[in-house]
Design a protein around this motif. Sequence first.
Motif, PDB file in Angstrom:
ATOM      1  N   LEU A   3     -34.291  21.929   9.390  1.00 57.32           N
ATOM      2  CA  LEU A   3     -34.988  20.780   8.834  1.00 57.32           C
ATOM      3  C   LEU A   3     -34.896  20.731   7.319  1.00 57.32           C
ATOM      4  CD1 LEU A   3     -36.997  18.366   8.961  1.00 57.32           C
ATOM      5  CD2 LEU A   3     -38.824  20.075   8.882  1.00 57.32           C
ATOM      6  N   PHE A   4     -35.199  21.842   6.665  1.00 54.66           N
ATOM      7  CA  PHE A   4     -35.355  21.801   5.221  1.00 54.66           C
ATOM      8  C   PHE A   4     -34.046  21.641   4.455  1.00 54.66           C
ATOM      9  CE2 PHE A   4     -39.386  23.789   6.568  1.00 54.66           C
ATOM     10  CZ  PHE A   4     -40.217  22.790   6.104  1.00 54.66           C
ATOM     11  N   GLY A   5     -32.948  22.167   4.973  1.00 52.90           N
ATOM     12  CA  GLY A   5     -31.657  21.984   4.304  1.00 52.90           C
ATOM     13  C   GLY A   5     -31.269  20.516   4.235  1.00 52.90           C
ATOM     14  N   PRO A   6     -31.201  19.817   5.383  1.00 52.64           N
ATOM     15  CA  PRO A   6     -30.870  18.390   5.347  1.00 52.64           C
ATOM     16  C   PRO A   6     -31.901  17.559   4.574  1.00 52.64           C
ATOM     17  CG  PRO A   6     -30.529  19.246   7.552  1.00 52.64           C
ATOM     18  CD  PRO A   6     -31.190  20.330   6.770  1.00 52.64           C
ATOM     19  N   LEU A   7     -33.168  17.927   4.666  1.00 57.90           N
ATOM     20  CA  LEU A   7     -34.198  17.200   3.927  1.00 57.90           C
ATOM     21  C   LEU A   7     -33.975  17.335   2.429  1.00 57.90           C
ATOM     22  CD1 LEU A   7     -36.786  15.515   4.076  1.00 57.90           C
ATOM     23  CD2 LEU A   7     -38.076  17.673   4.103  1.00 57.90           C
ATOM     24  N   LYS A   8     -33.622  18.537   1.990  1.00 55.40           N
ATOM     25  CA  LYS A   8     -33.342  18.776   0.579  1.00 55.40           C
ATOM     26  C   LYS A   8     -32.151  17.930   0.130  1.00 55.40           C
ATOM     27  CE  LYS A   8     -32.111  22.532  -2.536  1.00 55.40           C
ATOM     28  NZ  LYS A   8     -31.806  23.963  -2.622  1.00 55.40           N
ATOM     29  N   CYS A   9     -31.106  17.859   0.960  1.00 46.22           N
ATOM     30  CA  CYS A   9     -29.939  17.034   0.618  1.00 46.22           C
ATOM     31  C   CYS A   9     -30.320  15.560   0.546  1.00 46.22           C
ATOM     32  CB  CYS A   9     -28.825  17.236   1.647  1.00 46.22           C
ATOM     33  SG  CYS A   9     -28.053  18.846   1.559  1.00 46.22           S
ATOM     34  N   HIS A  10     -31.141  15.115   1.472  1.00 39.01           N
ATOM     35  CA  HIS A  10     -31.542  13.712   1.520  1.00 39.01           C
ATOM     36  C   HIS A  10     -32.378  13.330   0.305  1.00 39.01           C
ATOM     37  CE1 HIS A  10     -32.749   9.843   3.149  1.00 39.01           C
ATOM     38  NE2 HIS A  10     -34.015  10.187   2.948  1.00 39.01           N
ATOM     39  N   LEU A  11     -33.279  14.213  -0.115  1.00 40.46           N
ATOM     40  CA  LEU A  11     -34.185  13.900  -1.213  1.00 40.46           C
ATOM     41  C   LEU A  11     -33.635  14.302  -2.580  1.00 40.46           C
ATOM     42  CD1 LEU A  11     -37.573  14.964   0.397  1.00 40.46           C
ATOM     43  CD2 LEU A  11     -36.667  12.656   0.120  1.00 40.46           C
ATOM     44  N   GLY A  12     -32.517  15.011  -2.598  1.00 42.13           N
ATOM     45  CA  GLY A  12     -31.938  15.473  -3.855  1.00 42.13           C
ATOM     46  C   GLY A  12     -31.692  14.325  -4.821  1.00 42.13           C
ATOM     47  N   GLY A  13     -32.129  14.483  -6.056  1.00 46.54           N
ATOM     48  CA  GLY A  13     -31.914  13.481  -7.087  1.00 46.54           C
ATOM     49  C   GLY A  13     -32.961  12.392  -7.130  1.00 46.54           C
ATOM     50  N   MET A  14     -33.829  12.330  -6.130  1.00 44.75           N
ATOM     51  CA  MET A  14     -34.873  11.307  -6.136  1.00 44.75           C
ATOM     52  C   MET A  14     -36.026  11.761  -7.029  1.00 44.75           C
ATOM     53  SD  MET A  14     -35.249  10.070  -2.236  1.00 44.75           S
ATOM     54  CE  MET A  14     -33.941   9.305  -1.335  1.00 44.75           C
ATOM     55  N   ALA A  15     -36.651  10.806  -7.686  1.00 47.47           N
ATOM     56  CA  ALA A  15     -37.811  11.110  -8.529  1.00 47.47           C
ATOM     57  C   ALA A  15     -38.976  10.237  -8.069  1.00 47.47           C
ATOM     58  CB  ALA A  15     -37.484  10.823  -9.987  1.00 47.47           C
ATOM     59  N   PHE A  16     -40.137  10.833  -7.987  1.00 45.53           N
ATOM     60  CA  PHE A  16     -41.332  10.130  -7.556  1.00 45.53           C
ATOM     61  C   PHE A  16     -42.358  10.204  -8.679  1.00 45.53           C
ATOM     62  CE2 PHE A  16     -39.408  12.107  -3.765  1.00 45.53           C
ATOM     63  CZ  PHE A  16     -39.042  10.954  -3.084  1.00 45.53           C
ATOM     64  N   GLU A  17     -42.845   9.042  -9.106  1.00 43.50           N
ATOM     65  CA  GLU A  17     -43.813   9.020 -10.211  1.00 43.50           C
ATOM     66  C   GLU A  17     -45.240   9.205  -9.715  1.00 43.50           C
ATOM     67  OE1 GLU A  17     -43.235   5.851 -12.969  1.00 43.50           O
ATOM     68  OE2 GLU A  17     -41.055   6.062 -12.880  1.00 43.50           O
ATOM     69  N   THR A  18     -45.518   8.782  -8.514  1.00 42.07           N
ATOM     70  CA  THR A  18     -46.856   8.945  -7.962  1.00 42.07           C
ATOM     71  C   THR A  18     -46.740   9.514  -6.559  1.00 42.07           C
ATOM     72  OG1 THR A  18     -46.988   6.776  -6.909  1.00 42.07           O
ATOM     73  CG2 THR A  18     -47.655   6.899  -9.231  1.00 42.07           C
ATOM     74  N   GLU A  19     -47.848   9.991  -6.045  1.00 38.84           N
ATOM     75  CA  GLU A  19     -47.853  10.521  -4.686  1.00 38.84           C
ATOM     76  C   GLU A  19     -47.531   9.417  -3.683  1.00 38.84           C
ATOM     77  OE1 GLU A  19     -50.944  12.697  -1.674  1.00 38.84           O
ATOM     78  OE2 GLU A  19     -51.140  13.110  -3.817  1.00 38.84           O
ATOM     79  N   ASP A  20     -47.998   8.197  -3.953  1.00 37.90           N
ATOM     80  CA  ASP A  20     -47.708   7.079  -3.056  1.00 37.90           C
ATOM     81  C   ASP A  20     -46.210   6.803  -2.967  1.00 37.90           C
ATOM     82  OD1 ASP A  20     -50.374   6.700  -2.446  1.00 37.90           O
ATOM     83  OD2 ASP A  20     -50.667   5.164  -3.988  1.00 37.90           O
ATOM     84  N   ASP A  21     -45.485   6.979  -4.069  1.00 41.58           N
ATOM     85  CA  ASP A  21     -44.040   6.753  -4.071  1.00 41.58           C
ATOM     86  C   ASP A  21     -43.328   7.724  -3.141  1.00 41.58           C
ATOM     87  OD1 ASP A  21     -44.361   4.764  -5.940  1.00 41.58           O
ATOM     88  OD2 ASP A  21     -43.751   6.011  -7.645  1.00 41.58           O
ATOM     89  N   SER A  22     -43.887   8.894  -2.949  1.00 41.13           N
ATOM     90  CA  SER A  22     -43.227   9.911  -2.153  1.00 41.13           C
ATOM     91  C   SER A  22     -43.468   9.765  -0.652  1.00 41.13           C
ATOM     92  CB  SER A  22     -43.658  11.310  -2.606  1.00 41.13           C
ATOM     93  OG  SER A  22     -45.019  11.515  -2.306  1.00 41.13           O
ATOM     94  N   GLU A  23     -44.415   8.944  -0.270  1.00 40.49           N
ATOM     95  CA  GLU A  23     -44.739   8.784   1.155  1.00 40.49           C
ATOM     96  C   GLU A  23     -43.681   7.951   1.857  1.00 40.49           C
ATOM     97  OE1 GLU A  23     -48.720   7.408   1.697  1.00 40.49           O
ATOM     98  OE2 GLU A  23     -49.559   9.081   0.573  1.00 40.49           O
ATOM     99  N   LEU A  24     -43.338   8.382   3.053  1.00 41.48           N
ATOM    100  CA  LEU A  24     -42.369   7.628   3.863  1.00 41.48           C
ATOM    101  C   LEU A  24     -43.064   6.402   4.444  1.00 41.48           C
ATOM    102  CD1 LEU A  24     -40.643  10.533   5.775  1.00 41.48           C
ATOM    103  CD2 LEU A  24     -39.744   9.257   3.831  1.00 41.48           C
ATOM    104  N   ARG A  25     -42.380   5.309   4.399  1.00 42.13           N
ATOM    105  CA  ARG A  25     -42.954   4.080   4.931  1.00 42.13           C
ATOM    106  C   ARG A  25     -42.115   3.630   6.115  1.00 42.13           C
ATOM    107  NH1 ARG A  25     -46.109   4.187   0.985  1.00 42.13           N
ATOM    108  NH2 ARG A  25     -45.924   3.506  -1.118  1.00 42.13           N
ATOM    109  N   ASN A  26     -42.774   3.127   7.153  1.00 38.71           N
ATOM    110  CA  ASN A  26     -42.061   2.617   8.338  1.00 38.71           C
ATOM    111  C   ASN A  26     -41.761   1.150   8.183  1.00 38.71           C
ATOM    112  OD1 ASN A  26     -42.025   5.065   9.565  1.00 38.71           O
ATOM    113  ND2 ASN A  26     -43.959   4.754  10.608  1.00 38.71           N
TER     114      ASN A  26
END
Length: 101
Positions: free
Chosen positions: A78-101
């Motif tokens: 799980l964590f390897g692919p997740l790290k690749c997927h999120l690599g380079g992304m920046a989140f300014e607030t906690e809300d920005d980091s939440e996954l939305r459906n």
Amino acid sequence: MSKRITPFASRYCSTLDRLKEAIRRKRPGLLRRGVVLQHDNATLHSVNLTQQWLQRYGWEILTHPAHSPDLAPSDFHLFGPLKCHLGGMAFETEDDSELRN
């Protein structure tokens, strides 16, 4: 000890030697206070050669059951692919980091 296990046990003990040296270099007083090594009951960890190594250096064993849910295979997959997927992304607030459906 089985002839098939001997080379692997020797290699495991060599790995423990390198670990002991790294601990000596990086955490000098730790070896005098004692080391607690956690590993499961895999054959490699329980053969005489390994047990003799551990007794020689006085390392205590904290057993951990093989196939424990604490070491879930999903963690490794799980964590390897997740790290690749999120690599380079920046989140300014906690809300920005939440996954939305």
